[in-house]
Design a protein around this motif. Structure first.
Motif, short mmCIF file in Angstrom:
data_model
loop_
_atom_site.label_atom_id
_atom_site.label_comp_id
_atom_site.label_asym_id
_atom_site.label_seq_id
_atom_site.Cartn_x
_atom_site.Cartn_y
_atom_site.Cartn_z
N PHE A 1 3.06 11.25 8.70
CA PHE A 1 2.95 12.35 9.66
C PHE A 1 1.50 12.67 9.92
N VAL A 2 1.24 13.16 11.13
CA VAL A 2 -0.06 13.75 11.42
C VAL A 2 0.17 15.21 11.77
N ALA A 3 -0.64 16.11 11.21
CA ALA A 3 -0.55 17.53 11.57
C ALA A 3 -1.83 17.87 12.31
N ILE A 4 -1.69 18.32 13.56
CA ILE A 4 -2.88 18.60 14.37
C ILE A 4 -3.17 20.10 14.39
N LEU A 5 -4.44 20.45 14.11
CA LEU A 5 -4.89 21.84 14.16
C LEU A 5 -5.97 21.96 15.22
N GLY A 6 -5.67 22.67 16.31
CA GLY A 6 -6.68 22.98 17.32
C GLY A 6 -6.83 24.50 17.37
N ASP A 7 -7.59 24.98 18.36
CA ASP A 7 -7.78 26.43 18.47
C ASP A 7 -6.47 27.15 18.61
N ASP A 8 -5.60 26.56 19.45
CA ASP A 8 -4.31 27.14 19.74
C ASP A 8 -3.48 27.33 18.47
N GLU A 9 -3.39 26.27 17.70
CA GLU A 9 -2.61 26.30 16.46
C GLU A 9 -3.21 27.29 15.47
N GLN B 1 0.84 -1.19 0.00
CA GLN B 1 0.00 0.00 0.00
C GLN B 1 0.87 1.24 0.00
N ALA B 2 0.52 2.24 -0.79
CA ALA B 2 1.38 3.41 -0.92
C ALA B 2 1.40 4.24 0.36
N GLY B 3 0.29 4.29 1.12
CA GLY B 3 0.26 5.11 2.32
C GLY B 3 0.12 6.58 2.00
N MET B 4 0.30 7.40 3.03
CA MET B 4 -0.04 8.81 2.92
C MET B 4 1.09 9.62 3.53
N ASP B 5 1.37 10.80 2.98
CA ASP B 5 2.42 11.63 3.60
C ASP B 5 1.92 12.26 4.90
N VAL B 6 0.78 12.94 4.81
CA VAL B 6 0.27 13.64 5.99
C VAL B 6 -1.23 13.43 6.14
N PHE B 7 -1.67 13.22 7.36
CA PHE B 7 -3.09 13.32 7.65
C PHE B 7 -3.28 14.51 8.57
N ILE B 8 -4.20 15.40 8.21
CA ILE B 8 -4.41 16.60 9.03
C ILE B 8 -5.60 16.37 9.96
N VAL B 9 -5.28 16.36 11.23
CA VAL B 9 -6.30 16.19 12.27
C VAL B 9 -6.81 17.59 12.65
N SER B 10 -8.11 17.77 12.66
CA SER B 10 -8.64 19.10 13.01
C SER B 10 -9.65 18.99 14.13
N LEU B 11 -9.65 19.99 15.01
CA LEU B 11 -10.56 19.98 16.16
C LEU B 11 -11.42 21.23 16.08
N GLY B 12 -12.66 21.05 15.73
CA GLY B 12 -13.59 22.19 15.59
C GLY B 12 -13.76 22.58 14.14
N GLU B 13 -14.86 23.33 13.89
CA GLU B 13 -15.23 23.62 12.52
C GLU B 13 -14.24 24.52 11.80
N ALA B 14 -13.77 25.53 12.52
CA ALA B 14 -12.84 26.48 11.88
C ALA B 14 -11.56 25.74 11.47
N ALA B 15 -11.10 24.84 12.36
CA ALA B 15 -9.87 24.08 12.07
C ALA B 15 -10.10 23.15 10.88
N LYS C 1 3.24 15.36 14.24
CA LYS C 1 3.70 14.14 14.90
C LYS C 1 4.28 13.20 13.84
N ASP C 2 5.52 12.79 14.06
CA ASP C 2 6.14 11.78 13.19
C ASP C 2 5.64 10.42 13.66
N MET C 3 4.86 9.73 12.83
CA MET C 3 4.17 8.52 13.28
C MET C 3 5.13 7.35 13.52
N SER C 4 6.33 7.40 12.94
CA SER C 4 7.24 6.28 13.18
C SER C 4 8.02 6.45 14.48
N THR C 5 8.32 7.71 14.87
CA THR C 5 9.09 7.90 16.11
C THR C 5 8.22 8.38 17.27
N GLY C 6 7.05 8.94 16.94
CA GLY C 6 6.19 9.50 17.99
C GLY C 6 6.60 10.92 18.38
#
Ligand code: AMP
Length: 418
Positions: A379-387, A324-338, A396-401
């Motif tokens: 990688f996961v990129a997290i977007l919350g209010d703060d960000e 499976q090719a996999g994905m470079d980044v998944f963007i996690v978002s918290l809330g509608e604006a994010a 977050k680098d998913m292989s090293t944490g």
């Protein structure tokens, strides 16, 4: 249960599609590297093409074709194999008068009404190659060797090459007669289909798998010693070339193969570990076929390999390999604006050539992280209010944490660097 796929067919689901894409890529790359160009012929042809080009005494034509009348009253058959269509196109488009040899390859679904079992389907896929306009054993040797390279790159080990010659119109008739003489005293003990083939195509008696037929004549005469000087020299030449490449083979005098049009060389590849349907491909020389299909006399040789069986063999050999090719980044978002920002960022990064996805359905943080893991995101990129407030993302680098915070504008560059 609702409507299911027809008997003998199957779906290639997303979890397996990666392996199929890997195989398809490998096939293309290998054939093109060897000077073969792709030909794509229709999925259906006039029935007459297969009757003439495959042969009326073959299993395919006798009992396996999907044939129907279309609404215009034409007799149509879903293609059961790729050689006759390639030869038809070669003749129809006048390739014989262009640069020869024509080196063609194809890949795609074929249709045969067979009894389904592991490794045997009613819609299956083949890749194959054809060389038209080359009479010498170099073409045979190449056609045998190139798929072996594909098998090796797929991780399929211990492929056995079975090899035989079935002669040409000048030496085959005498051998046919000799076979008929040898089988005549035991004719009554043969299976019904061998009895009916005794007159029409006695060579096919050799590859009958039924116990009664094998027992009736355990050691039928072989063609060796009866080949004409040309066929004999061709076979010796082919063996020398295979030896030079270090390709091992087993001479199998019973290997006549199903198709009527073969002359001289026939061969088949067999592997262990995939059940009773252990032939992953086969082919041979068909010096009379182009003429049979209305073209000028042109020698030809080709091979077809079963992709399902290759996939089974690759899985048996390297069960835990990941395609499976996999994905470079998944963007996690918290809330509608994010989520809106994630949408914008994802599309921007995709334009830059990265494989990026984001949450569309407003799941919680944990569910999004699990999903990212399933999609094999690096990688996961997290977007919350703060960000959002600072124009940053927590990466977050998913292989090293390992986690870091970077500017959203640098996300693509940061992912690409790793
Ligand atoms: P053939 O055209 O019969 O020489 O077949 C070439 C290769 O295609 C075989 O060696 C198999 O690997 C594959 N093949 C043929 N028939 C089927 C089928 N019904 N289902 C799956 N694979 C097949």
């Amino acid at each position: 249960m609702g409507i299911v796929a027809p008997r003998g067919t199957f779906d290639i689901m997303p979890d397996d599609a990666g392996l199929w894409q890997f195989v398809e890529g490998l096939v293309r790359e290998t054939f093109e590297k060897c000077g073969y160009r792709e030909i794509r012929t229709p999925m259906f042809e006039h029935t007459e093409l297969f009757e003439r080009g495959v042969g009326s005494t073959t299993d395919i034509v006798e009992k396996e074709m999907y044939t129907f009348k279309d609404r215009g009253g034409r007799l149509i058959t879903l293609r059961p194999e790729g050689t006759a269509p390639a030869v038809r196109a070669f003749v129809e488009h006048g390739l014989a008068s262009r640069a020869l040899p024509a080196k063609l390859y194809y890949m795609g679904p074929m249709f045969r009404y067979e009894r389904p079992q592991a490794g045997r389907y009613r819609q299956f896929h083949q890749f194959g190659m054809e060389v038209m306009g080359a009479a010498g054993p170099e073409a045979d040797a190449e056609v045998i060797a190139v798929p072996l390279e594909i098998f090796r790159a797929m991780g399929i080990q211990d492929v056995v090459v079975n090899l035989n010659s079935i002669g040409c119109p000048s030496c085959k008739p005498a051998y046919r007669q000799r076979l008929q003489e040898a089988y005549a005293p035991v004719l009554g003990r043969l299976c019904p289909s061998c009895k009916s083939r005794y007159d029409r195509n006695p060579l096919r008696l050799l590859d009958c798998k039924s116990e009664e037929c094998r027992a009736a004549l355990p050691e039928p005469p072989t063609i060796f010693g009866q080949l004409c000087p040309e066929c004999s020299a061709h076979f010796d030449g082919l063996r020398r070339l295979l030896d030079k490449l270090g390709v091992g083979y087993v001479i199998n005098p019973r290997l006549v193969r199903g198709l009527d049009y073969y002359t001289k060389t026939t061969f088949e590849y067999n592997v262990g570990g995939i059940g009773s349907q252990d032939a992953i491909g086969g082919g041979g020389r068909y010096d009379g076929l182009v003429e049979e299909c209305g073209g000028p006399p042109t020698p030809g040789v080709g091979v077809a390999c079963g992709m399902e069986r290759c996939v089974l063999a690759a899985q048996a050999n390297a069960a835990d390999q990941e395609y499976q090719a996999g994905m470079d980044v998944f963007i996690v978002s918290l809330g509608e604006a994010a989520r809106e920002r994630a949408f914008e960022l994802a599309h921007g990064m995709r334009r830059e050539g990265l494989a990026v996805d984001f949450d569309m359905i407003g799941r919680g943080l944990k569910a999004q992280m699990r999903y990212a893991d399933k999609m094999r995101a690096r990688f996961v990129a997290i977007l919350g209010d703060d960000e959002l407030a600072t124009g940053e993302a927590t990466v977050k680098d998913m292989s090293t944490g390992e986690q870091t915070r970077i500017a959203q504008a640098e996300l693509a560059a940061c992912v690409r660097r790793q």
